[in-house]
Every structure is written in structure tokens, then in C-alpha cells.
Design a protein around this motif. Structure first.
Motif, PDB file in Angstrom:
ATOM      1  N   SER A 111      -3.311  10.339 -14.559  1.00 33.01           N
ATOM      2  CA  SER A 111      -4.523  11.012 -15.031  1.00 33.01           C
ATOM      3  C   SER A 111      -5.325  10.073 -15.926  1.00 33.01           C
ATOM      4  CB  SER A 111      -4.139  12.263 -15.823  1.00 33.01           C
ATOM      5  OG  SER A 111      -3.467  11.890 -17.025  1.00 33.01           O
ATOM      6  N   GLY A 112      -6.506  10.525 -16.314  1.00 35.98           N
ATOM      7  CA  GLY A 112      -7.315   9.722 -17.217  1.00 35.98           C
ATOM      8  C   GLY A 112      -6.649   9.485 -18.557  1.00 35.98           C
ATOM      9  N   GLU A 113      -5.793  10.423 -18.959  1.00 31.76           N
ATOM     10  CA  GLU A 113      -5.113  10.315 -20.248  1.00 31.76           C
ATOM     11  C   GLU A 113      -3.793   9.548 -20.144  1.00 31.76           C
ATOM     12  OE1 GLU A 113      -6.152  13.349 -18.941  1.00 31.76           O
ATOM     13  OE2 GLU A 113      -8.065  13.055 -19.998  1.00 31.76           O
ATOM     14  N   ASP A 114      -3.228   9.476 -18.946  1.00 30.78           N
ATOM     15  CA  ASP A 114      -1.936   8.803 -18.758  1.00 30.78           C
ATOM     16  C   ASP A 114      -1.909   8.200 -17.359  1.00 30.78           C
ATOM     17  OD1 ASP A 114       0.667   7.909 -18.753  1.00 30.78           O
ATOM     18  OD2 ASP A 114       1.552   9.907 -18.553  1.00 30.78           O
ATOM     19  N   PHE A 115      -2.512   7.025 -17.232  1.00 34.84           N
ATOM     20  CA  PHE A 115      -2.559   6.357 -15.938  1.00 34.84           C
ATOM     21  C   PHE A 115      -1.945   4.963 -16.070  1.00 34.84           C
ATOM     22  CE2 PHE A 115      -6.257   4.521 -17.938  1.00 34.84           C
ATOM     23  CZ  PHE A 115      -6.404   3.270 -17.366  1.00 34.84           C
ATOM     24  N   ALA A 116      -1.698   4.346 -14.926  1.00 35.20           N
ATOM     25  CA  ALA A 116      -1.194   2.975 -14.922  1.00 35.20           C
ATOM     26  C   ALA A 116      -1.667   2.259 -13.666  1.00 35.20           C
ATOM     27  CB  ALA A 116       0.330   2.953 -14.987  1.00 35.20           C
ATOM     28  N   ARG A 117      -2.154   1.051 -13.826  1.00 40.57           N
ATOM     29  CA  ARG A 117      -2.544   0.222 -12.691  1.00 40.57           C
ATOM     30  C   ARG A 117      -1.291  -0.200 -11.933  1.00 40.57           C
ATOM     31  NH1 ARG A 117      -5.453  -1.054 -17.194  1.00 40.57           N
ATOM     32  NH2 ARG A 117      -7.699  -0.627 -17.042  1.00 40.57           N
ATOM     33  N   VAL A 118      -1.394  -0.187 -10.598  1.00 39.22           N
ATOM     34  CA  VAL A 118      -0.211  -0.425  -9.769  1.00 39.22           C
ATOM     35  C   VAL A 118      -0.488  -1.560  -8.777  1.00 39.22           C
ATOM     36  CG1 VAL A 118       1.450   0.611  -8.190  1.00 39.22           C
ATOM     37  CG2 VAL A 118       0.374   2.027  -9.947  1.00 39.22           C
ATOM     38  N   PRO A 119       0.083  -2.740  -9.003  1.00 39.11           N
ATOM     39  CA  PRO A 119      -0.011  -3.800  -7.995  1.00 39.11           C
ATOM     40  C   PRO A 119       0.716  -3.383  -6.717  1.00 39.11           C
ATOM     41  CG  PRO A 119       0.644  -4.689 -10.140  1.00 39.11           C
ATOM     42  CD  PRO A 119       0.761  -3.191 -10.235  1.00 39.11           C
ATOM     43  N   LEU A 120       0.149  -3.764  -5.571  1.00 41.02           N
ATOM     44  CA  LEU A 120       0.702  -3.356  -4.281  1.00 41.02           C
ATOM     45  C   LEU A 120       0.614  -4.499  -3.274  1.00 41.02           C
ATOM     46  CD1 LEU A 120      -1.109   0.108  -3.992  1.00 41.02           C
ATOM     47  CD2 LEU A 120       1.327  -0.220  -4.506  1.00 41.02           C
ATOM     48  N   THR A 121       1.458  -4.436  -2.253  1.00 42.32           N
ATOM     49  CA  THR A 121       1.333  -5.372  -1.145  1.00 42.32           C
ATOM     50  C   THR A 121       0.059  -5.052  -0.356  1.00 42.32           C
ATOM     51  OG1 THR A 121       2.552  -3.952   0.395  1.00 42.32           O
ATOM     52  CG2 THR A 121       3.851  -5.537  -0.908  1.00 42.32           C
ATOM     53  N   PRO A 122      -0.452  -6.022   0.390  1.00 39.14           N
ATOM     54  CA  PRO A 122      -1.661  -5.747   1.167  1.00 39.14           C
ATOM     55  C   PRO A 122      -1.449  -4.702   2.250  1.00 39.14           C
ATOM     56  CG  PRO A 122      -0.746  -7.886   1.735  1.00 39.14           C
ATOM     57  CD  PRO A 122      -0.019  -7.424   0.515  1.00 39.14           C
ATOM     58  N   MET A 123      -0.224  -4.577   2.758  1.00 35.75           N
ATOM     59  CA  MET A 123       0.030  -3.575   3.802  1.00 35.75           C
ATOM     60  C   MET A 123      -0.142  -2.163   3.251  1.00 35.75           C
ATOM     61  SD  MET A 123       2.004  -6.450   3.960  1.00 35.75           S
ATOM     62  CE  MET A 123       3.723  -6.099   3.518  1.00 35.75           C
ATOM     63  N   THR A 124       0.428  -1.909   2.064  1.00 32.08           N
ATOM     64  CA  THR A 124       0.262  -0.597   1.435  1.00 32.08           C
ATOM     65  C   THR A 124      -1.189  -0.383   1.030  1.00 32.08           C
ATOM     66  OG1 THR A 124       2.539  -0.604   0.635  1.00 32.08           O
ATOM     67  CG2 THR A 124       1.005   0.859  -0.486  1.00 32.08           C
ATOM     68  N   ALA A 125      -1.798  -1.421   0.475  1.00 29.95           N
ATOM     69  CA  ALA A 125      -3.200  -1.317   0.073  1.00 29.95           C
ATOM     70  C   ALA A 125      -4.095  -0.979   1.259  1.00 29.95           C
ATOM     71  CB  ALA A 125      -3.651  -2.621  -0.572  1.00 29.95           C
ATOM     72  N   GLN A 126      -3.798  -1.572   2.420  1.00 33.16           N
ATOM     73  CA  GLN A 126      -4.617  -1.312   3.601  1.00 33.16           C
ATOM     74  C   GLN A 126      -4.475   0.122   4.070  1.00 33.16           C
ATOM     75  OE1 GLN A 126      -6.742  -3.861   5.063  1.00 33.16           O
ATOM     76  NE2 GLN A 126      -7.591  -1.877   5.666  1.00 33.16           N
ATOM     77  N   ARG A 127      -3.264   0.665   4.022  1.00 31.33           N
ATOM     78  CA  ARG A 127      -3.065   2.070   4.419  1.00 31.33           C
ATOM     79  C   ARG A 127      -3.883   3.002   3.526  1.00 31.33           C
ATOM     80  NH1 ARG A 127       2.978   4.001   5.373  1.00 31.33           N
ATOM     81  NH2 ARG A 127       1.769   5.902   5.840  1.00 31.33           N
ATOM     82  N   ILE A 128      -3.906   2.702   2.240  1.00 34.75           N
ATOM     83  CA  ILE A 128      -4.672   3.520   1.305  1.00 34.75           C
ATOM     84  C   ILE A 128      -6.165   3.355   1.571  1.00 34.75           C
ATOM     85  CG2 ILE A 128      -5.264   3.816  -1.137  1.00 34.75           C
ATOM     86  CD1 ILE A 128      -2.310   2.894  -1.708  1.00 34.75           C
ATOM     87  N   ALA A 129      -6.604   2.112   1.732  1.00 38.19           N
ATOM     88  CA  ALA A 129      -8.018   1.848   1.992  1.00 38.19           C
ATOM     89  C   ALA A 129      -8.482   2.564   3.261  1.00 38.19           C
ATOM     90  CB  ALA A 129      -8.257   0.342   2.104  1.00 38.19           C
ATOM     91  N   ASP A 130      -7.687   2.473   4.323  1.00 37.15           N
ATOM     92  CA  ASP A 130      -8.062   3.129   5.581  1.00 37.15           C
ATOM     93  C   ASP A 130      -8.199   4.640   5.402  1.00 37.15           C
ATOM     94  OD1 ASP A 130      -8.021   0.685   6.843  1.00 37.15           O
ATOM     95  OD2 ASP A 130      -6.060   0.980   7.792  1.00 37.15           O
TER      96      ASP A 130
END
Length: 236
Positions: A68-87
Motif C-alpha cells: 500500500s501507499g503506507e507500507d510498500f516495497a520496490r521489488v526487483p524482478l527478472t525480465p521474464m516476470t516483468a514481461q508477464r506483468i507488463a503484458d
């Protein structure tokens, strides 16, 4: 699940165990509200006829995060996972030129903070996120200078080694990137410094909407988004 709880859960996990959990959270909509609204980035070129060609594309104001906006964290990911999310969100990953343009037009520029031990561990991912938040001090708006971007690049398909990831950026306060365009890592490698910036796949070129793949394949328009000799790698 907030960002704090997520990193407690994945604390000792390897990437191949951690990533499915991150993917589930993000595809379930567990991202902070400030990532829901993308912001415009403008760019332009001059055609061979001397006419100015302008484009606007829309980018996430920060790197992909869980919580959430009050409790979030940036999450590094592999490009394969990132692509699934982007798609799934009608998005794509940026090029080197786009990372530079985003940095120049960002409102919040922060000094990179390199770390050197256990770079690919979840605990360092979390630690680096906390360092960034300490620097940010609540400032809002398009942020840059805090991560190396996972990017699309023609170097990937031309690298003699298979299954590469391309990374670029992490600009210092003088505007120079720490990380040149690099495809030396295998695509399952991810460390704390990597960030996933989503870009809406529809680009407005001289008032007309075009898919980013159309723009990158256009003999003239491609230079709006890409500064490489080869701009023909679109997706991981």
C-alpha cells in the motif's frame, strides 16, 4: 500484504521461489495506489524535411512495488516476470533512450546508493528500498536515479550468449549513468539495483496513437524511443 510482510515472507528464498509470490501479489492488484496513474514524458525529433515530430508516452512514476501507499516495497524482478506483468497491463519495458528521457523529466532525482554484499538476496532488496525511502523523505512525483532499469535492447538478440537481460541507468546527480547498457548477466539474475519501470504501450506521435512496436519499426519514428543502431527487440 504490505511491503514489510512480503519481504519477511521471502527473506531467505531464492529467486525462483520468490518470483512466483511477487507475481501473484502484483497480478492480484497488490500495488500502491500511486502506481495506478502514469505520468507523461515528452520527446521530439526533427525529420529530414526539417519538421518537428513530437511524441508523448506514459510511464509509471516509480518502480514496480508491492503493498500500500503506507507500507510498500520496490521489488526487483527478472525480465521474464516483468514481461508477464507488463503484458497483463498493456505495458512494455523502456529502452535506454527512454530511461535517459525519464531521468531528465523526473521531479525527484536521488543519489544512487550502491551496496556490495549479498546483492541478490531479498534482505538486501528490502534494505536498499529503505535507504531510498530515507533519501526520498516523502517527496512525490516521477522519481529517478534510484535503480538500474531492466530495458529492451537490440543487444540482447545479438549477444553471442543466450538468455540475456539488458540493464541500464542508475543516473548520478550529474546526470551520468553508473550502468552503461549491459547484457552480461543471464536473464534469471536479479539483484537489489534492478528496477522495473512500466510504460503504457500506446504512444501518441504527432497526435496519433501508435503501438510501441509500430514506433520502433518505423524508419523515422523509432528514434523517438530508441538511440541504438538496432531497435528490433520488443519483448522478453
Amino acid at each position: 500484504m504490505g511491503g514489510t510482510a512480503f519481504y519477511k515472507q521471502v527473506d531467505s528464498m531464492q529467486w525462483n521461489t520468490r518470483e512466483p509470490l511477487a507475481l501473484h501479489e502484483i497480478l492480484s492488484g497488490n500495488i500502491p495506489a500511486f502506481l495506478h496513474k502514469f505520468v507523461p514524458v515528452k520527446t521530439s525529433i526533427t525529420g529530414s524535411d526539417g519538421k518537428k515530430i513530437t511524441a508523448i508516452y506514459y510511464v509509471a512514476p516509480d518502480y514496480l512495488s508491492i503493498g500500500s501507499g503506507e507500507d510498500f516495497a520496490r521489488v526487483p524482478l527478472t525480465p521474464m516476470t516483468a514481461q508477464r506483468i507488463a503484458d497483463s497491463l498493456h505495458c512494455f519495458l523502456p529502452t535506454r533512450k527512454m530511461v535517459n528521457d525519464i531521468y531528465l523529466q523526473s521531479k525527484v532525482k536521488l543519489e544512487p546508493m550502491p551496496l556490495y554484499a549479498h546483492r541478490d538476496s531479498a534482505i538486501i532488496f528490502w534494505h536498499h528500498h529503505l535507504i531510498i525511502e530515507g533519501q526520498r523523505k516523502g517527496r512525490k512525483g516521477l522519481i529517478a536515479g534510484i535503480k538500474k532499469d531492466v530495458v529492451i535492447s537490440g543487444k540482447i538478440s545479438r549477444d553471442p550468449k543466450p538468455s540475456r537481460v539488458a540493464i541500464y541507468g542508475w543516473h548520478k546527480m550529474d546526470g551520468k549513468p553508473i550502468q552503461p547498457l549491459y547484457t552480461g548477466h543471464v536473464n534469471w539474475y536479479v539483484d537489489y539495483s534492478h528496477g522495473i519501470r512500466l510504460i503504457y504501450r500506446k504512444i501518441r506521435v504527432d497526435g496519433r496513437w501508435m503501438d510501441y512496436t509500430e514506433v520502433l519499426q518505423h524508419p523515422v519514428y523509432k528514434t523517438l524511443l530508441c538511440d541504438e543502431d538496432n531497435c528490433d527487440f520488443f519483448t522478453y
